[in-house]
Every structure is written in structure tokens, then in C-alpha cells.
Design an enzyme around this catalytic site. Sequence first.
Site, PDB file in Angstrom:
ATOM      1  N   ARG A  50      28.534  27.052 -30.345  1.00 58.94           N
ATOM      2  CA  ARG A  50      28.492  25.696 -30.248  1.00 58.94           C
ATOM      3  C   ARG A  50      29.964  25.035 -30.230  1.00 58.94           C
ATOM      4  O   ARG A  50      30.180  23.830 -29.754  1.00 58.94           O
ATOM      5  CB  ARG A  50      27.731  24.788 -31.236  1.00 58.94           C
ATOM      6  N   ASP A 106      36.237  27.339 -27.944  1.00 57.09           N
ATOM      7  CA  ASP A 106      37.306  26.546 -28.817  1.00 57.09           C
ATOM      8  C   ASP A 106      38.468  26.935 -29.228  1.00 57.09           C
ATOM      9  O   ASP A 106      39.518  26.606 -29.130  1.00 57.09           O
ATOM     10  CB  ASP A 106      36.262  26.167 -29.918  1.00 57.09           C
ATOM     11  N   ASP A 109      40.775  34.033 -31.686  1.00 52.15           N
ATOM     12  CA  ASP A 109      41.164  34.461 -33.050  1.00 52.15           C
ATOM     13  C   ASP A 109      41.209  35.952 -32.741  1.00 52.15           C
ATOM     14  O   ASP A 109      42.559  36.515 -32.260  1.00 52.15           O
ATOM     15  CB  ASP A 109      40.099  34.263 -34.162  1.00 52.15           C
ATOM     16  N   GLY A 111      39.779  37.737 -30.431  1.00 51.40           N
ATOM     17  CA  GLY A 111      39.723  38.053 -29.242  1.00 51.40           C
ATOM     18  C   GLY A 111      38.489  38.860 -28.746  1.00 51.40           C
ATOM     19  O   GLY A 111      38.243  38.839 -27.358  1.00 51.40           O
ATOM     20  N   LYS A 137      45.189  31.756 -31.647  1.00 54.71           N
ATOM     21  CA  LYS A 137      45.907  32.173 -32.660  1.00 54.71           C
ATOM     22  C   LYS A 137      46.530  33.565 -32.399  1.00 54.71           C
ATOM     23  O   LYS A 137      45.997  34.539 -32.743  1.00 54.71           O
ATOM     24  CB  LYS A 137      45.047  32.321 -34.107  1.00 54.71           C
ATOM     25  N   ASP A 165      33.927  24.500 -36.642  1.00 55.13           N
ATOM     26  CA  ASP A 165      33.424  24.286 -37.778  1.00 55.13           C
ATOM     27  C   ASP A 165      33.967  25.217 -38.858  1.00 55.13           C
ATOM     28  O   ASP A 165      34.444  26.276 -38.552  1.00 55.13           O
ATOM     29  CB  ASP A 165      32.002  24.488 -37.697  1.00 55.13           C
TER      30      ASP A 165
HETATM   31  P1  IMP Z   1      37.058  35.977 -32.139  1.00 53.01           P
HETATM   32  O1  IMP Z   1      36.124  36.552 -31.488  1.00 53.01           O
HETATM   33  O2  IMP Z   1      37.533  36.512 -33.532  1.00 53.01           O
HETATM   34  O3  IMP Z   1      38.361  35.747 -31.018  1.00 53.01           O
HETATM   35  O4  IMP Z   1      36.725  34.585 -32.669  1.00 53.01           O
HETATM   36  C1  IMP Z   1      36.268  33.642 -31.768  1.00 53.01           C
HETATM   37  C2  IMP Z   1      35.486  32.541 -32.550  1.00 53.01           C
HETATM   38  O5  IMP Z   1      35.412  32.390 -33.841  1.00 53.01           O
HETATM   39  C3  IMP Z   1      35.493  31.108 -31.804  1.00 53.01           C
HETATM   40  O6  IMP Z   1      34.786  30.914 -30.893  1.00 53.01           O
HETATM   41  C4  IMP Z   1      35.058  30.358 -33.218  1.00 53.01           C
HETATM   42  O7  IMP Z   1      33.711  30.082 -33.003  1.00 53.01           O
HETATM   43  C5  IMP Z   1      35.449  31.242 -34.273  1.00 53.01           C
HETATM   44  N1  IMP Z   1      36.699  30.802 -34.924  1.00 53.01           N
HETATM   45  C6  IMP Z   1      38.060  31.445 -35.017  1.00 53.01           C
HETATM   46  N2  IMP Z   1      38.704  31.088 -35.644  1.00 53.01           N
HETATM   47  C7  IMP Z   1      38.114  29.784 -36.089  1.00 53.01           C
HETATM   48  C8  IMP Z   1      38.795  28.685 -36.889  1.00 53.01           C
HETATM   49  O8  IMP Z   1      39.925  28.916 -37.179  1.00 53.01           O
HETATM   50  N3  IMP Z   1      37.984  27.719 -36.942  1.00 53.01           N
HETATM   51  C9  IMP Z   1      36.704  27.442 -36.563  1.00 53.01           C
HETATM   52  N4  IMP Z   1      36.205  28.614 -35.938  1.00 53.01           N
HETATM   53  C10 IMP Z   1      36.801  29.841 -35.736  1.00 53.01           C
HETATM   54 MG    MG Z   2      32.734  30.174 -31.248  1.00 52.21          MG
END
Ligand code: IMP
Ligand code: MG
Length: 186
Positions: A50, A106, A109, A111, A137, A165
Site C-alpha cells: 500500500r 515507496d 531498502d 531491493g 536507502k 508506515d
Molecule cells: P525491500 O524489498 O527490502 O527493498 O523493501 C521494500 C519495501 O519495504 C518497501 O516497499 C516498504 O514497504 C518497506 N520499507 C522498507 N524500508 C522502509 C522504511 O524505512 N519505512 C517504511 N517502509 C519501509
Molecule cells: Mg511496500
Amino acid sequence: METPRHFPYGFIDREIISQAAIDARVKELGKEITQDYKDSERLLLLGLLRGSVVFLTDLMREIKRPITMDFMSVSSYNKSESSGFVRIDSDHKTNIRGWDVILIDDIVDSGYTIRTVRKLLLDREPRSLKVCALLDKPERHKVDIHIDYLGFSIPDYFVVGYGLDYDEKGRNLPYIAAIDLQKGEE
Ligand code: IMP
Ligand code: MG
């Protein structure tokens, strides 16, 4: 800083990106996308639910092209840490074969989310596929990710607001705030 009433925890650290800065950057991205897709007849903004909703709905109004929007829902998070396993909870409806697709999230992080969804979408043979994220990040990446349209690069903070969130809270803050998770656990 006093905790705004629409966030129920006492550990909002500080505003790191203001509403005005977000607004200006979203306008720039909209212009860039409008220009890049001036010859596209089938442009799909595909948001990940979301977290991308606030960003996507603002961004779409800055794109002066016919667009379609669609969504997928994916999850991999336990409150604030990626598990690495990206689960598709609900799929998009549009058959994207032959479409120019912009995948919108959004924040990037680890990836893992973008990498997994990108692979899945490429199998469905879009005409083109680009990635757009409000935040990145880079210090946290665990896999190589290319972001075509990026709002802001940020340090390794956990952030809430403008759709993002913590445990489903804070999405309605109009700016981006970093939270101190240790303070919250005390
Ligand atoms: P990844 O798969 O680790 O890149 O994470 C991506 C998802 O993690 C994003 O779509 C967010 O929903 C969530 N996420 C990662 N870091 C944050 C943060 O600092 N605040 C809120 N949601 C985060
Ligand atoms: Mg997300």
C-alpha cells in the site's frame, strides 16, 4: 518535536523531507516522465500496495499523458525488517504485454521487492519496464537495483509518512519523518 496526533507512537524522531520538498520533486519527476513517454500510447503506472499509493496519486496528476493505473500487493516485511521472501498477495489486472510499464514503489531498502516483481513483470513481455521510487536507502541494498526515476536518496533511517508506515501507522503524515525504533522499544 511534538508527536503529531495522527501517529500513535511517541518516537517520531524528526522530519527529514518536508511536504514542500516532496511536492517539488514529484512535479519534476512528472515532467521527466511526461517527456520520456511522449510517444507512448499505452503507459501503465503499476503501484505496489500500500506504500506507493500517496506518491502514485500525486505523481499521476503531474504526468501530462494518457495513463492507466493498476496495483499489485506484495509483502515481505515484519514491522521493520525484510524477510527476503517476497510474497505476491494480489496481482495486477491489466495484461501488460506491449505496454510501457512504470513500476512504482515507496522505498527501496534491500531491493528484494523490486527485483522479484521486476522479474515477474518481464516474463509478461511489456514493451518497456522502468522503476520509479520515492525513496532509496542505498546503504541497505542487498541486490543490484537500478532506479530510473528516484525522488530522494536517504541514509539508513526507518521512515514513515507520505504513504510509508511503521506497523501500518503513519501513512497519513504529509511529510517524511525518521523514527527511532530503539526509543519505541524502550
Ligand atoms: P525491500 O524489498 O527490502 O527493498 O523493501 C521494500 C519495501 O519495504 C518497501 O516497499 C516498504 O514497504 C518497506 N520499507 C522498507 N524500508 C522502509 C522504511 O524505512 N519505512 C517504511 N517502509 C519501509
Ligand atoms: Mg511496500
